[in-house]
Every structure is written in C-alpha cells, then in structure tokens.
Design an enzyme around this catalytic site. Structure first.
Site, PDB file in Angstrom:
ATOM      1  N   GLY A 167      33.406  29.790  47.617  1.00 48.73           N
ATOM      2  CA  GLY A 167      33.685  31.199  47.376  1.00 48.73           C
ATOM      3  C   GLY A 167      32.612  31.824  46.515  1.00 48.73           C
ATOM      4  N   CYS A 199      32.751  22.844  46.946  1.00 48.01           N
ATOM      5  CA  CYS A 199      31.943  23.803  46.206  1.00 48.01           C
ATOM      6  C   CYS A 199      32.800  24.595  45.218  1.00 48.01           C
ATOM      7  CB  CYS A 199      31.182  24.705  47.165  1.00 48.01           C
ATOM      8  SG  CYS A 199      29.761  25.459  46.354  1.00 48.01           S
ATOM      9  N   TYR A 200      33.039  25.889  45.478  1.00 48.78           N
ATOM     10  CA  TYR A 200      33.889  26.652  44.552  1.00 48.78           C
ATOM     11  C   TYR A 200      35.218  25.936  44.344  1.00 48.78           C
ATOM     12  CZ  TYR A 200      36.382  30.521  42.363  1.00 48.78           C
ATOM     13  OH  TYR A 200      37.097  31.300  41.484  1.00 48.78           O
ATOM     14  N   HIS A 230      28.454  21.253  50.922  1.00 47.95           N
ATOM     15  CA  HIS A 230      29.284  21.740  52.033  1.00 47.95           C
ATOM     16  C   HIS A 230      29.284  20.761  53.219  1.00 47.95           C
ATOM     17  CE1 HIS A 230      30.111  25.779  50.474  1.00 47.95           C
ATOM     18  NE2 HIS A 230      28.930  25.667  49.894  1.00 47.95           N
ATOM     19  N   GLU A 258      31.048  20.900  55.752  1.00 46.81           N
ATOM     20  CA  GLU A 258      31.416  21.582  57.004  1.00 46.81           C
ATOM     21  C   GLU A 258      30.218  22.109  57.772  1.00 46.81           C
ATOM     22  OE1 GLU A 258      31.896  22.580  53.949  1.00 46.81           O
ATOM     23  OE2 GLU A 258      31.863  24.761  53.711  1.00 46.81           O
ATOM     24  N   VAL A 280      36.699  35.216  79.176  1.00 46.81           N
ATOM     25  CA  VAL A 280      37.191  33.839  79.127  1.00 46.81           C
ATOM     26  C   VAL A 280      38.606  33.771  78.560  1.00 46.81           C
ATOM     27  CG1 VAL A 280      36.788  31.556  78.160  1.00 46.81           C
ATOM     28  CG2 VAL A 280      34.848  32.953  78.848  1.00 46.81           C
ATOM     29  N   ASP A 281      38.826  34.459  77.438  1.00 49.79           N
ATOM     30  CA  ASP A 281      40.109  34.307  76.749  1.00 49.79           C
ATOM     31  C   ASP A 281      41.276  34.770  77.609  1.00 49.79           C
ATOM     32  OD1 ASP A 281      38.443  33.542  74.713  1.00 49.79           O
ATOM     33  OD2 ASP A 281      38.561  35.460  73.655  1.00 49.79           O
ATOM     34  N   SER A 282      41.164  35.994  78.144  1.00 54.16           N
ATOM     35  CA  SER A 282      42.323  36.481  78.893  1.00 54.16           C
ATOM     36  C   SER A 282      42.456  35.746  80.222  1.00 54.16           C
ATOM     37  CB  SER A 282      42.273  38.001  79.081  1.00 54.16           C
ATOM     38  OG  SER A 282      41.181  38.379  79.870  1.00 54.16           O
ATOM     39  N   LYS A 340      37.113  29.477  69.871  1.00 54.03           N
ATOM     40  CA  LYS A 340      36.534  29.723  71.196  1.00 54.03           C
ATOM     41  C   LYS A 340      36.267  28.429  71.981  1.00 54.03           C
ATOM     42  CE  LYS A 340      34.794  33.007  73.816  1.00 54.03           C
ATOM     43  NZ  LYS A 340      35.407  34.343  73.940  1.00 54.03           N
TER      44      LYS A 340
HETATM   45  N1  GLN Z   1      30.091  30.872  43.403  1.00 50.57           N
HETATM   46  C1  GLN Z   1      29.993  29.469  43.116  1.00 50.57           C
HETATM   47  C2  GLN Z   1      28.571  29.081  42.731  1.00 50.57           C
HETATM   48  O1  GLN Z   1      27.673  29.867  42.813  1.00 50.57           O
HETATM   49  C3  GLN Z   1      30.422  28.682  44.350  1.00 50.57           C
HETATM   50  C4  GLN Z   1      29.514  28.877  45.526  1.00 50.57           C
HETATM   51  C5  GLN Z   1      30.082  28.300  46.798  1.00 50.57           C
HETATM   52  O2  GLN Z   1      31.258  28.001  46.904  1.00 50.57           O
HETATM   53  N2  GLN Z   1      29.236  28.153  47.810  1.00 50.57           N
HETATM   54  O3  GLN Z   1      28.325  27.962  42.318  1.00 50.57           O
END
Ligand code: GLN
Length: 514
Positions: A55, A82-83, A169, A171, A226-228, A370
C-alpha cells in the site's frame, strides 16, 4: 458455495489483483476485501489464510490504513506483503521507519530455506522490491528469515502462530520464485487442498444456475465479446430453451462486427439458441449527441443497453432474469471490491441504472479473472478462435472516440481500425500483441493534401502487451508496419489527416482512451 478460500486484504497497493490471481493459479480460490472489513465478517468468511497487500501509506503515520491486532490472534495464518508486513510488525510491537536506502526493482535476497515459506527456494533469489520504509526491528516473537544488503529484515516469521511477512512482492513475475512462495504459503502453511479447478467451477455454476432459474425465462445481453459469449454458452447449457440472447448493435461496434456475431450465435451458427439482433444505432447516437464526458458516455450507453433489453424482454414476456458477462476486475475496478479507487465504471456494474426491470441479474462470471473466463470458455467447448478474440469494451467505440460521438466519427474509427487490424495480421503480429486498436482523438490539425489545406482528425494507434489487463506495456511494432498502417489510413479514410502512436503504458494510462 462453500469452497476453501484465501482472502486478500487490500491496503491500496498496485498489485492487489495480481496477488489474488497468483493464489488462484495455485488452484485455491481467492477474493479481495477492503482493509476496512470488520473482523466479524472475516470470521464469517472463515478463510484458510489471509494475505495483507502492499500500500502507498507509511504505517507509522497518522491516518494510515490500519488493522486491528486481533486480526493476528484469530488462529488464521497471515502473510503480510510489503506494507502488509510493515503493518504487522508495527501493530505487534516492532519498529518501522523511513529506510536509509530505499529499494526499487530487482534485488537479490538471501532467504532461509528452512522456513516453510521458502521451501524449495534458492538461498539467493531475485525479488522485486518497491519500498521507502523498512522494518528496522522485527516485533517480539518473530525471527528474521531473509535479508538483502540494504534491508536487514526482508522477511519474518512466527512459525507457531503462523504469521509471516515479506518486504518484497512475490506476486509480480519479476520475483523469480514468487509463485513458489505463495504456493508454499497456501499449501504448507494454510494447508489448502487446492479445489479451485475450472471444470468443477463450470459444472457447479451450471447446476446452481439451473436451481436459481427454475422454469423462469432468461435473457442474455450478448455483445459478442469473450465474456458475454462465455456467459451465453454457459446459460444455454444450463437452461437451454428458456434462454434468449439479445444482441444490441449500438452502432459502436467494429467494422462488420454485427454480422460476425450473428454468424456465430445466429440461426446458422453452431449454437442452438434464440437469438435476436436489435439494430439500435440511431437511438444510441441520439442519446450521445453533445455528450463529451467519458463517465457520462459510459453511463448513457449502459443505461440505454438495459432499456433495449427491457423492451425486448417485454416482447418475449415474463422474463425474470437478465444475464451479464461481468467479470471480477470489473467488480474491483468499479470500486465494489477492494480499496482501489474508481477508475472507470464498467457498464456491466457501476453503470447500471438504479432501476432495472428484471427480477434478478445473473452474473455467472463475476468471480473470474479474464484468463479464467477463457479457460471456462474452452471448458465449455467454445472454439479457441472465439475465446482468444481481441477484447472489446462494452461501450464499444463510444470510448474509443474521444469527446462527442457521431455517426461520422464512428465511420472514421471503424475504417482506421479495420486497416490497422488487417496490417497487423498481414505482418503476422496478431498472435503476439495483447491488444491493439485505433481510436479517434478529438484533435483536428492542419495538413496538406493535393496542395490544398486540410483541417482534419488525428487517429491514435494503440498496441499493448498484457497478461491480465491490470498492467500493460507498450508493444513495439516495427516502424515499417506502423508506416504502412499510417499511410493507408490517411489515404483511405476520409477526414483523417494524421496518425499518432500511443507510447504510454498502464499505469499511468489505461488501455482504452476513456
Ligand atoms: N508505502 C510503504 C513503503 O514505501 C509500502 C510500499 C508497498 O507496499 N509497496 O515502504
């Protein structure tokens, strides 16, 4: 339906939908909730695990997105990203502050592979970092299980309480072993069985549609996208004869598209369904006259769609259910899912008028991303070619014409787009580029043709590569192909005298223009 579920708690990070998709790729169903969701509600959902996203805030600042420390005491495994990791440490008594060295991009991380989170992960692995703050000190009870040269606490765990946090991250695909880490979390830590499979989804959905609909009549809003299309075929399998598909040609389709849709779903196509084509071009153009604001255009198109369907439904008589091909990113982008800001109101969701004259709206694909819709389509036996069609937005060319829509502008963008698609296919690029189309800007500029001054429109070409339509990079089309397209457009399309190529990614731009 009670399937096992991981929930993602959204703190407003950029990659939140990606987290959910990655978990689903591990065959575990996953949904996104706002960080404001009550603990009571989370208990009710009874997830197998919780993932806290990244975040933009700094967790130690006043007004930052927060969470209750009881979240960590429910006995449900939690993974903070992360956050989310910073917040977990902050709430549980660690120390988070501005990092002396901020990290951004690919960074080598040393991990402790004896942690369940890092099982089978290389000891030194490339991860994607994006942070200004860092965990200076882990909270009591936690051990440090990863670090980088600038970040002493790149991951933490409290194994007995099943609490984990990672600064990077997993993800994003730049984190080479990220999917493995998420899979470790859902299988090794949360003990999921992996019951989210497309064949089961299709079968269960068909059964539950049958139950909901009973003997009722169903009307499916078919756009040919595609979806519908997937929704229509699914419904047709579920309720057969009770279904009527209404295809509204709103005059904002690509060149020849109306006829192509009719070929597939009409009486001569492979599906045995009631198909009605409504030619409503004039009616839409009238409503859109003088309207320039994109959100307003979307709402008008969305509302008019529904009105046409309602009228068709009246003709059929006693139609209880309306089917729409809404998918999960539509729900999230319309601000109904997680914490993300409203980017666009999709005509399927946010653009719905307050009053809709149907007993119920069925959205069988509402939970799917999707790529999952496409897998469901293949599962249903829809031809590959249809399933992998170029995506086309519900409001159609209405949002590929910047500013006011007129029949004349529709003609220009249709012709330009047809030329563009033809040349892309001729160059053999149609399979490798994610999405490409022409749009009409509302810019007119001075040109010269046959020694005469012209004052005509500029067409913008766009081409992006994207896997999930949440982020996109500009596709690098060879100059000679672009040159050929531009040349043909200014020669063949009346009132267009300039062609521009859009070199912006998403973010900051969106894929469509409005
Ligand atoms: N804002 C927080 C930071 O700058 C977290 C960033 C994030 O979640 N990518 O460290």
């Amino acid at each position: 339906m009670s399937r096992e579920k991981i929930i993602v708690i959204d703190f407003g990070g950029q990659y939140n939908q990606l987290v959910a998709r990655r978990v689903r790729e591990c065959n575990v169903y996953c949904e996104i909730y706002s960080y404001k969701t009550e603990l009571e509600k989370i208990r009710e959902i009874n997830p197998k695990g919780i993932i806290l996203t990244g975040g933009p805030n700094s967790c130690y600042e006043e007004g930052a997105a927060a969470c209750d420390c009881s979240l960590f005491e429910m006995g449900i495994p939690v993974l903070g990203l992360c956050y989310g990791a910073q917040l977990m440490m902050h709430v549980l008594g660690g120390h988070v502050c501005k990092a002396p060295v901020r990290e951004y991009g690919r960074i080598e991380v040393a991990v402790d592979s004896s942690s369940p989170l890092f099982g089978n992960v290389e000891e030194n692995t490339i991860c994607w970092m994006s942070h200004n703050d860092y965990i200076e000190q882990a909270a009591p009870g936690f051990e440090i299980i990863a670090h980088t040269s600038d970040c002493p606490v790149a991951a933490v765990q409290w194994k007995e309480r099943q609490l984990y946090g990672i600064q990077f991250h997993p993800e994003v695909l730049h984190t080479i072993e990220g999917t493995k880490m998420l899979s470790n979390f859902v299988y090794q830590v949360c003990g999921c069985a992996g019951d989210w499979k497309m064949d089961a989804f299709v079968e269960n959905t068909i059964n539950s549609i049958r139950k909901t609909v009973g003997n009722g009549k169903v009307l499916c809003a078919l756009s040919g996208g595609v979806d519908s299309s997937v929704a229509a075929v699914m419904l047709s399998k579920a309720v057969g004869d009770q279904l009527t598909c209404v295809f509204v040609d709103h005059g904002l389709l690509r060149k020849n598209e109306g006829d192509e849709v009719e070929e597939v779903f009409g009486p001569n196509g492979p599906y045995d369904l009631h198909f009605i084509r409504v030619n409503a071009q004039e009616r839409f153009y009238r409503k859109l006259k003088g309207i320039e604001e994109p959100e307003q255009k979307r709402k008008i198109i969305g509302e008019e769609f529904i009105r046409v369907f309602e009228e068709e439904a009246k003709k059929i008589g006693a139609v209880d259910f309306l089917v729409q091909g809404t998918i999960y990113p539509d729900v999230v982008e319309s601000g109904l899912g997680g914490e993300s800001a409203v980017i666009k109101s999709h005509h399927n969701v946010g653009g719905l008028p307050d009053f809709v004259d149907f007993k119920e709206i069925l959205e069988p694909l509402r939970d799917l991303f999707k790529d999952e819709v496409r897998r469901a389509g293949l599962e249903l036996g829809i031809p590959h070619k249809l399933v992998y069609r170029q995506p086309f937005p519900g409001p159609g060319l209405g949002i590929r014409i910047v500013g006011e829509v007129t029949a004349e502008k529709v003609r220009m963008v249709q012709e330009a787009d047809a030329i563009y698609r033809e040349e892309i296919a001729r160059a053999g690029l149609d399979k490798s580029i994610g999405q490409y189309f022409a749009a009409l800007t509302n810019m007119r500029s001075v040109g010269v043709m046959g020694d005469e001054r012209t004052y005509d429109y500029a067409v913008a070409l766009r081409a992006v590569s994207t896997v999930d339509f949440m982020t996109a990079e500009v596709a690098q089309i060879p100059w000679e192909v672009l040159g050929r397209v531009a040349n043909r457009i200014v020669n063949e399309v009346q009132n267009v005298s300039r062609v521009l190529y859009d070199v912006t990614g998403k973010p900051p731009a969106t894929i469509e223009f409005e």
